[in-house]
Write a protein that holds these residues in place. Structure first.
Motif, PDB file in Angstrom:
ATOM      1  N   ASP A   1       0.837  -1.201   0.000  1.00 59.48           N
ATOM      2  CA  ASP A   1       0.000   0.000   0.000  1.00 59.48           C
ATOM      3  C   ASP A   1       0.877   1.259   0.000  1.00 59.48           C
ATOM      4  OD1 ASP A   1      -2.307  -1.448   0.001  1.00 59.48           O
ATOM      5  OD2 ASP A   1      -2.670  -1.274   2.158  1.00 59.48           O
ATOM      6  N   GLY A   2       0.539   2.212  -0.879  1.00 58.01           N
ATOM      7  CA  GLY A   2       1.269   3.482  -0.921  1.00 58.01           C
ATOM      8  C   GLY A   2       2.555   3.437  -1.725  1.00 58.01           C
ATOM      9  N   LYS A   3       2.893   2.268  -2.263  1.00 58.46           N
ATOM     10  CA  LYS A   3       4.133   2.151  -3.040  1.00 58.46           C
ATOM     11  C   LYS A   3       3.845   2.341  -4.536  1.00 58.46           C
ATOM     12  CE  LYS A   3       6.583   0.366   0.481  1.00 58.46           C
ATOM     13  NZ  LYS A   3       7.493   1.193   1.262  1.00 58.46           N
TER      14      LYS A   3
ATOM     15  N   VAL B   1      10.423   7.402 -16.988  1.00 54.03           N
ATOM     16  CA  VAL B   1      10.720   7.481 -15.540  1.00 54.03           C
ATOM     17  C   VAL B   1      10.206   8.824 -14.992  1.00 54.03           C
ATOM     18  CG1 VAL B   1      12.585   7.534 -13.834  1.00 54.03           C
ATOM     19  CG2 VAL B   1      12.666   5.880 -15.707  1.00 54.03           C
ATOM     20  N   ASP B   2      10.450   9.904 -15.735  1.00 53.19           N
ATOM     21  CA  ASP B   2       9.974  11.229 -15.295  1.00 53.19           C
ATOM     22  C   ASP B   2       8.447  11.255 -15.225  1.00 53.19           C
ATOM     23  OD1 ASP B   2      12.577  12.045 -15.144  1.00 53.19           O
ATOM     24  OD2 ASP B   2      12.538  13.231 -16.991  1.00 53.19           O
ATOM     25  N   ALA B   3       7.791  10.665 -16.229  1.00 52.92           N
ATOM     26  CA  ALA B   3       6.314  10.652 -16.248  1.00 52.92           C
ATOM     27  C   ALA B   3       5.785   9.869 -15.053  1.00 52.92           C
ATOM     28  CB  ALA B   3       5.812  10.031 -17.550  1.00 52.92           C
ATOM     29  N   THR B   4       6.494   8.804 -14.678  1.00 46.70           N
ATOM     30  CA  THR B   4       6.065   8.006 -13.518  1.00 46.70           C
ATOM     31  C   THR B   4       6.084   8.865 -12.257  1.00 46.70           C
ATOM     32  OG1 THR B   4       6.954   6.011 -14.538  1.00 46.70           O
ATOM     33  CG2 THR B   4       6.580   5.922 -12.165  1.00 46.70           C
TER      34      THR B   4
ATOM     35  N   LEU C   1       2.667   9.633 -10.570  1.00 47.27           N
ATOM     36  CA  LEU C   1       2.409   8.752  -9.415  1.00 47.27           C
ATOM     37  C   LEU C   1       3.161   9.206  -8.157  1.00 47.27           C
ATOM     38  CD1 LEU C   1       2.536   5.272 -11.276  1.00 47.27           C
ATOM     39  CD2 LEU C   1       0.549   6.731 -10.821  1.00 47.27           C
ATOM     40  N   GLY C   2       4.002  10.238  -8.284  1.00 50.50           N
ATOM     41  CA  GLY C   2       4.587  10.867  -7.094  1.00 50.50           C
ATOM     42  C   GLY C   2       6.012  10.450  -6.769  1.00 50.50           C
ATOM     43  N   HIS C   3       6.349   9.192  -6.943  1.00 52.96           N
ATOM     44  CA  HIS C   3       7.676   8.702  -6.574  1.00 52.96           C
ATOM     45  C   HIS C   3       7.840   7.284  -7.125  1.00 52.96           C
ATOM     46  CE1 HIS C   3       5.396   6.610  -3.424  1.00 52.96           C
ATOM     47  NE2 HIS C   3       4.777   7.761  -3.263  1.00 52.96           N
TER      48      HIS C   3
ATOM     49  N   CYS D   1      16.280   5.311 -12.417  1.00 59.82           N
ATOM     50  CA  CYS D   1      15.390   5.219 -11.251  1.00 59.82           C
ATOM     51  C   CYS D   1      16.142   5.558  -9.965  1.00 59.82           C
ATOM     52  CB  CYS D   1      14.775   3.818 -11.159  1.00 59.82           C
ATOM     53  SG  CYS D   1      13.611   3.482 -12.486  1.00 59.82           S
ATOM     54  N   ALA D   2      17.411   5.129  -9.868  1.00 64.32           N
ATOM     55  CA  ALA D   2      18.185   5.378  -8.644  1.00 64.32           C
ATOM     56  C   ALA D   2      18.274   6.872  -8.363  1.00 64.32           C
ATOM     57  CB  ALA D   2      19.575   4.769  -8.767  1.00 64.32           C
ATOM     58  N   ARG D   3      18.445   7.654  -9.421  1.00 67.14           N
ATOM     59  CA  ARG D   3      18.566   9.105  -9.219  1.00 67.14           C
ATOM     60  C   ARG D   3      17.316   9.661  -8.536  1.00 67.14           C
ATOM     61  NH1 ARG D   3      21.431  10.443 -15.075  1.00 67.14           N
ATOM     62  NH2 ARG D   3      23.562  10.062 -14.371  1.00 67.14           N
ATOM     63  N   HIS D   4      16.147   9.236  -9.003  1.00 69.79           N
ATOM     64  CA  HIS D   4      14.889   9.698  -8.380  1.00 69.79           C
ATOM     65  C   HIS D   4      14.743   9.146  -6.970  1.00 69.79           C
ATOM     66  CE1 HIS D   4      12.731  11.881 -11.501  1.00 69.79           C
ATOM     67  NE2 HIS D   4      13.162  11.000 -12.393  1.00 69.79           N
ATOM     68  N   MET D   5      15.091   7.890  -6.798  1.00 67.12           N
ATOM     69  CA  MET D   5      14.875   7.244  -5.490  1.00 67.12           C
ATOM     70  C   MET D   5      15.795   7.844  -4.426  1.00 67.12           C
ATOM     71  SD  MET D   5      14.342   3.381  -6.986  1.00 67.12           S
ATOM     72  CE  MET D   5      13.962   2.475  -5.498  1.00 67.12           C
ATOM     73  N   ILE D   6      17.028   8.132  -4.807  1.00 67.46           N
ATOM     74  CA  ILE D   6      17.964   8.754  -3.856  1.00 67.46           C
ATOM     75  C   ILE D   6      17.423  10.133  -3.456  1.00 67.46           C
ATOM     76  CG2 ILE D   6      20.270   9.764  -3.631  1.00 67.46           C
ATOM     77  CD1 ILE D   6      21.235   7.442  -5.525  1.00 67.46           C
ATOM     78  N   ALA D   7      16.998  10.906  -4.472  1.00 66.15           N
ATOM     79  CA  ALA D   7      16.498  12.260  -4.195  1.00 66.15           C
ATOM     80  C   ALA D   7      15.259  12.218  -3.304  1.00 66.15           C
ATOM     81  CB  ALA D   7      16.186  12.971  -5.517  1.00 66.15           C
ATOM     82  N   ALA D   8      14.407  11.207  -3.493  1.00 66.43           N
ATOM     83  CA  ALA D   8      13.164  11.119  -2.714  1.00 66.43           C
ATOM     84  C   ALA D   8      13.434  10.690  -1.269  1.00 66.43           C
ATOM     85  CB  ALA D   8      12.200  10.139  -3.386  1.00 66.43           C
ATOM     86  N   GLY D   9      14.518   9.971  -1.045  1.00 68.59           N
ATOM     87  CA  GLY D   9      14.885   9.574   0.319  1.00 68.59           C
ATOM     88  C   GLY D   9      13.931   8.598   0.973  1.00 68.59           C
TER      89      GLY D   9
END
Ligand SMILES: NC(=O)c1ccc[n+]([C@@H]2O[C@H](COP(=O)([O-])OP(=O)(O)OC[C@H]3O[C@@H](n4cnc5c(N)ncnc54)[C@H](O)[C@@H]3O)[C@@H](O)[C@H]2O)c1
Length: 281
Positions: free
Chosen positions: A5-7, A86-89, A93-95, A137-145
């Motif tokens: 949920d929430g992922k 990846v950017d559109a995702t 969808l937020g993250h 994806c790693a770039r976005h995931m790292i930035a999102a924390g």
């Protein structure tokens, strides 16, 4: 309450086969889904590719499970198109929490007759495409924390090279290298990275007439003809795994059940690793 949920899960090669199965399994557990595919037949494969309608169908099936879905045509070898996906995702969808780098192709030839195109396309899709996906994806995931989990689809071929598939074997070994490097470097961000290694799976990549004919050495070979040879390759009493078997492994790895697991190359192979050359049976 679902396990996810929430992922948000991003899946490459999601128009059919294992990618679609992963989309459904993760959506069923509450994740919103982003899928991409080329939705066409690559030049060096000899089995049919999916169509735009297949990608739409994955989107429809996710919506039917009441989850949001971004479905885009994007080639994992095209960094610009993949970046747009990846950017559109993230925009829609937020993250991104979960990545399934699943897109892949196969073609066969002896080592010495493998064409430049076969080598280039297989390495570009199966290895560089996975690297492109993980990096973007790693770039976005790292930035999102938010941490996260990635599952890269390799093959039992990474452990036991099948004859006539040198480019495929090389590409799937490359996936293990990408997995281990990413696991080492992304752990500090609580991003786990593992690979799955399927045996034969019931998808259009291998369950098709040209492949049966090639393995049988003549045209018109039936599934029943090749079943004994397939059974001899594995321990458990079934000739091949289903896409859902791979999705169950993915679900374990990306959910909290797998929270202590990173850097692992997981065979999901009906016991193939323990079968000696020539088989037990
Ligand atoms: N089916 C098997 O027996 C088997 C065994 C071991 C590993 N695998 C691996 O499992 C993964 C999934 O394959 P599958 O069995 O579902 O086969 P499949 O052919 O049904 O699905 C693969 C999907 O990837 C897509 N794809 C191919 N090239 C792409 C690209 N450049 N960009 C985006 N999408 C692309 C295809 O269009 C297709 O929809 C692959 O990496 C494959 O190598 C499959």
């Amino acid at each position: 309450m679902g396990l996810l949920d929430g992922k948000v899960a991003l899946i490459t090669g999601g128009a059919r086969g294992q990618g679609r199965s992963h989309a459904m399994a993760l959506a069923r557990e509450g994740a919103d889904i982003a899928v991409c595919d080329i939705s066409t037949k690559p030049r060096t494969t000899f089995y049919d590719g999916p169509t735009a309608a297949d990608l739409k169908e994955t989107e429809r099936l996710v919506h039917e499970l009441d989850r949001r879905c971004v479905a885009m045509e994007a080639d994992v070898t095209d960094r610009v198109a993949l970046g747009r996906f990846v950017d559109a995702t993230v925009e829609q969808l937020g993250h991104i929490d979960i990545v399934c780098a699943n897109a892949g192709i196969v073609s066969y030839n002896s080592f010495w007759e493998t064409t430049d195109e076969q080598w280039d396309d297989t390495i570009a899709t199966n290895m560089t495409g996975v690297w492109n996906t993980v990096r973007a994806c790693a770039r976005h995931m790292i930035a999102a924390g938010r941490g996260g989990s990635m599952v890269l689809t390799s093959s039992v071929a990474a452990f036991t090279p099948a004859p006539g598939a040198s480019a495929y074997v090389a590409s799937k070994n490359g996936v293990v290298g990408i997995m281990k490097s990413a696991a080492v470097e992304l752990a500090q961000f609580n991003i786990r990275v593992n690979s799955i290694h399927p045996c034969t799976v019931n998808t259009p990549m291998v369950i098709n007439q040209p492949t049966r004919d090639m393995f049988g050495g003549r045209s018109g070979v039936t599934h029943a003809d090749v079943e004994p040879a397939m059974q001899a390759l594995v321990l458990l009493p079934q000739t091949m795994a289903e896409p859902e078997d791979m999705s169950a492994a993915v679900l374990y790895l990306v959910s909290d059940a797998g929270r202590a697991v990173t850097g692992v190359a997981l065979p999901v192979d009906l016991g193939m690793q323990l079968v000696p050359p020539g088989g037990w049976r």
